[in-house]
Write a protein that holds these residues in place. Structure first.
Motif, PDB file in Angstrom:
ATOM      1  N   GLY A   3     -50.398 -13.759  48.071  1.00 13.93           N
ATOM      2  CA  GLY A   3     -49.282 -14.148  47.224  1.00 13.93           C
ATOM      3  C   GLY A   3     -49.084 -13.232  46.037  1.00 13.93           C
ATOM      4  O   GLY A   3     -49.761 -12.209  45.883  1.00 13.93           O
ATOM      5  N   TYR A   4     -48.145 -13.624  45.217  1.00 16.84           N
ATOM      6  CA  TYR A   4     -47.739 -12.847  44.052  1.00 16.84           C
ATOM      7  C   TYR A   4     -47.648 -13.801  42.865  1.00 16.84           C
ATOM      8  O   TYR A   4     -47.038 -14.866  42.961  1.00 16.84           O
ATOM      9  N   SER A   5     -48.257 -13.414  41.759  1.00 17.08           N
ATOM     10  CA  SER A   5     -48.277 -14.254  40.564  1.00 17.08           C
ATOM     11  C   SER A   5     -47.664 -13.495  39.384  1.00 17.08           C
ATOM     12  O   SER A   5     -48.295 -12.600  38.826  1.00 17.08           O
ATOM     13  N   PRO A   6     -46.437 -13.852  39.001  1.00 12.96           N
ATOM     14  CA  PRO A   6     -45.824 -13.200  37.840  1.00 12.96           C
ATOM     15  C   PRO A   6     -46.562 -13.571  36.550  1.00 12.96           C
ATOM     16  O   PRO A   6     -47.052 -14.692  36.410  1.00 12.96           O
ATOM     17  N   ASP A   7     -46.637 -12.626  35.632  1.00 10.93           N
ATOM     18  CA  ASP A   7     -47.226 -12.868  34.301  1.00 10.93           C
ATOM     19  C   ASP A   7     -48.575 -13.584  34.407  1.00 10.93           C
ATOM     20  O   ASP A   7     -48.839 -14.539  33.679  1.00 10.93           O
ATOM     21  N   PHE A   8     -49.460 -13.092  35.247  1.00 11.88           N
ATOM     22  CA  PHE A   8     -50.677 -13.814  35.614  1.00 11.88           C
ATOM     23  C   PHE A   8     -51.866 -13.569  34.687  1.00 11.88           C
ATOM     24  O   PHE A   8     -52.572 -14.494  34.324  1.00 11.88           O
ATOM     25  N   ILE A   9     -52.130 -12.302  34.332  1.00 12.13           N
ATOM     26  CA  ILE A   9     -53.304 -11.970  33.533  1.00 12.13           C
ATOM     27  C   ILE A   9     -52.871 -11.065  32.380  1.00 12.13           C
ATOM     28  O   ILE A   9     -52.086 -10.142  32.565  1.00 12.13           O
ATOM     29  N   TYR A  10     -53.425 -11.334  31.202  1.00 14.86           N
ATOM     30  CA  TYR A  10     -53.111 -10.548  30.013  1.00 14.86           C
ATOM     31  C   TYR A  10     -53.936  -9.267  30.044  1.00 14.86           C
ATOM     32  O   TYR A  10     -55.163  -9.297  29.939  1.00 14.86           O
ATOM     33  N   TRP A  24     -48.662  -9.706  29.463  1.00 12.91           N
ATOM     34  CA  TRP A  24     -48.919 -10.490  30.665  1.00 12.91           C
ATOM     35  C   TRP A  24     -48.420  -9.685  31.851  1.00 12.91           C
ATOM     36  O   TRP A  24     -47.270  -9.262  31.890  1.00 12.91           O
ATOM     37  N   ARG A  25     -49.307  -9.461  32.829  1.00 13.82           N
ATOM     38  CA  ARG A  25     -48.997  -8.591  33.973  1.00 13.82           C
ATOM     39  C   ARG A  25     -48.919  -9.385  35.260  1.00 13.82           C
ATOM     40  O   ARG A  25     -49.694 -10.320  35.492  1.00 13.82           O
ATOM     41  N   ASP A  26     -47.984  -8.973  36.102  1.00 17.14           N
ATOM     42  CA  ASP A  26     -47.878  -9.524  37.450  1.00 17.14           C
ATOM     43  C   ASP A  26     -49.091  -9.062  38.263  1.00 17.14           C
ATOM     44  O   ASP A  26     -49.600  -7.954  38.056  1.00 17.14           O
ATOM     45  N   HIS A  27     -49.523  -9.914  39.188  1.00 16.45           N
ATOM     46  CA  HIS A  27     -50.648  -9.570  40.054  1.00 16.45           C
ATOM     47  C   HIS A  27     -50.385 -10.052  41.479  1.00 16.45           C
ATOM     48  O   HIS A  27     -49.752 -11.086  41.684  1.00 16.45           O
ATOM     49  N   GLU A  28     -50.887  -9.289  42.426  1.00 11.91           N
ATOM     50  CA  GLU A  28     -50.963  -9.743  43.809  1.00 11.91           C
ATOM     51  C   GLU A  28     -52.295 -10.458  43.967  1.00 11.91           C
ATOM     52  O   GLU A  28     -53.292 -10.058  43.377  1.00 11.91           O
ATOM     53  N   ARG A  29     -52.286 -11.517  44.780  1.00 13.56           N
ATOM     54  CA  ARG A  29     -53.511 -12.275  45.047  1.00 13.56           C
ATOM     55  C   ARG A  29     -54.028 -11.910  46.442  1.00 13.56           C
ATOM     56  O   ARG A  29     -53.342 -12.139  47.439  1.00 13.56           O
ATOM     57  N   TRP A  30     -55.204 -11.343  46.476  1.00 15.56           N
ATOM     58  CA  TRP A  30     -55.875 -10.968  47.722  1.00 15.56           C
ATOM     59  C   TRP A  30     -57.119 -11.839  47.859  1.00 15.56           C
ATOM     60  O   TRP A  30     -57.741 -12.188  46.859  1.00 15.56           O
ATOM     61  N   ALA A  31     -57.475 -12.202  49.083  1.00 17.34           N
ATOM     62  CA  ALA A  31     -58.651 -13.054  49.275  1.00 17.34           C
ATOM     63  C   ALA A  31     -59.291 -12.790  50.634  1.00 17.34           C
ATOM     64  O   ALA A  31     -58.663 -12.270  51.565  1.00 17.34           O
ATOM     65  N   ILE A  32     -60.557 -13.165  50.701  1.00 18.87           N
ATOM     66  CA  ILE A  32     -61.312 -13.126  51.951  1.00 18.87           C
ATOM     67  C   ILE A  32     -62.217 -14.357  51.979  1.00 18.87           C
ATOM     68  O   ILE A  32     -62.696 -14.804  50.933  1.00 18.87           O
ATOM     69  N   THR A  33     -62.416 -14.912  53.160  1.00 19.76           N
ATOM     70  CA  THR A  33     -63.339 -16.035  53.320  1.00 19.76           C
ATOM     71  C   THR A  33     -64.497 -15.586  54.207  1.00 19.76           C
ATOM     72  O   THR A  33     -64.426 -14.561  54.893  1.00 19.76           O
ATOM     73  N   THR A  34     -65.541 -16.371  54.179  1.00 17.37           N
ATOM     74  CA  THR A  34     -66.710 -16.032  54.994  1.00 17.37           C
ATOM     75  C   THR A  34     -66.347 -15.918  56.476  1.00 17.37           C
ATOM     76  O   THR A  34     -66.850 -15.053  57.182  1.00 17.37           O
ATOM     77  N   GLU A  35     -65.428 -16.758  56.940  1.00 20.84           N
ATOM     78  CA  GLU A  35     -65.028 -16.695  58.354  1.00 20.84           C
ATOM     79  C   GLU A  35     -64.320 -15.388  58.703  1.00 20.84           C
ATOM     80  O   GLU A  35     -64.413 -14.909  59.830  1.00 20.84           O
ATOM     81  N   MET A  36     -63.619 -14.812  57.754  1.00 19.94           N
ATOM     82  CA  MET A  36     -62.884 -13.574  57.988  1.00 19.94           C
ATOM     83  C   MET A  36     -63.833 -12.375  58.174  1.00 19.94           C
ATOM     84  O   MET A  36     -63.436 -11.348  58.714  1.00 19.94           O
ATOM     85  N   ARG A  37     -65.060 -12.496  57.738  1.00 24.74           N
ATOM     86  CA  ARG A  37     -66.023 -11.394  57.845  1.00 24.74           C
ATOM     87  C   ARG A  37     -66.737 -11.374  59.190  1.00 24.74           C
ATOM     88  O   ARG A  37     -67.431 -10.425  59.494  1.00 24.74           O
ATOM     89  N   HIS A  38     -66.619 -12.410  59.961  1.00 21.01           N
ATOM     90  CA  HIS A  38     -67.364 -12.462  61.244  1.00 21.01           C
ATOM     91  C   HIS A  38     -66.494 -12.133  62.409  1.00 21.01           C
ATOM     92  O   HIS A  38     -65.355 -12.247  62.481  1.00 21.01           O
TER      93      HIS A  38
END
Length: 180
Positions: free
Chosen positions: A154-161, A166-180
């Protein structure tokens, strides 16, 4: 390797160890040398007093774990990867913060280090998910997590200072299942 530090995990070229107060001089020197590489995305501590506060949080706060990515050949600090905002219970998640130092950038050392950190996160730390929030124009950071198997969620406008705004950020993630 410093006398007080022991490797937690080792790969072919890098090893992980926890932050220590004894790393202040090397870490801050590398941060100063890497200012151009880091700006405008990241501002690691460049002075020993700032490092003491920063490392203190990573050493003493149970919701954070900090790892130094060190070159095995000479134990030089190549970069750092921190897991922040660790939440237990039904969430079992942490947020990554990381940076390479200029002498190590573009050599694949951080990719190897991130793989070792994910082993720690999904193994001994018992986490289910890691997140990385990245400014959209930070191509090197996005490439790092993409290579590691993270998915864009996803995309988070004005997310982190950062750097005075305040800067926009993309949200990237991985779960334990994705590594196997």
């Amino acid at each position: 390797m410093s006398e007080s530090a022991a490797y937690l995990a080792e790969g072919p070229r890098v090893a992980l160890r926890h932050f220590s107060h004894a790393d202040a001089d090397e870490f801050t020197a590398r941060a100063r040398e890497s200012r151009t590489l880091h700006h405008p995305w990241l501002f690691p501590p460049e002075q020993p007093t700032a490092y003491a506060s920063y490392a203190g949080l990573l050493i003493d706060d149970p919701t954070r774990v900090g790892y130094l990515v060190c070159e095995r050949s000479d134990d030089r600090i190549a970069g750092f990867i921190n897991i922040n905002n660790i939440v237990g219970g039904g969430f079992l998640c942490g947020a990554l913060g990381y940076g390479a130092f200029a002498h190590a950038a573009g050599r694949g050392l951080m990719s190897e280090g991130l793989d070792l950190v994910m082993d720690q996160a999904f193994g001994p730390l018992g986490l289910h998910r890691l997140e990385a929030n990245i400014q959209p124009a930070n191509e090197a950071s996005i490439a790092l997590v993409r290579r590691a198997g993270f998915r864009l969620e996803g995309y988070s406008p004005d997310f982190i200072y950062v750097n005075g705004a305040w800067r926009d950020h993309e949200r990237w993630a991985i779960t334990t299942e994705m590594r196997h």
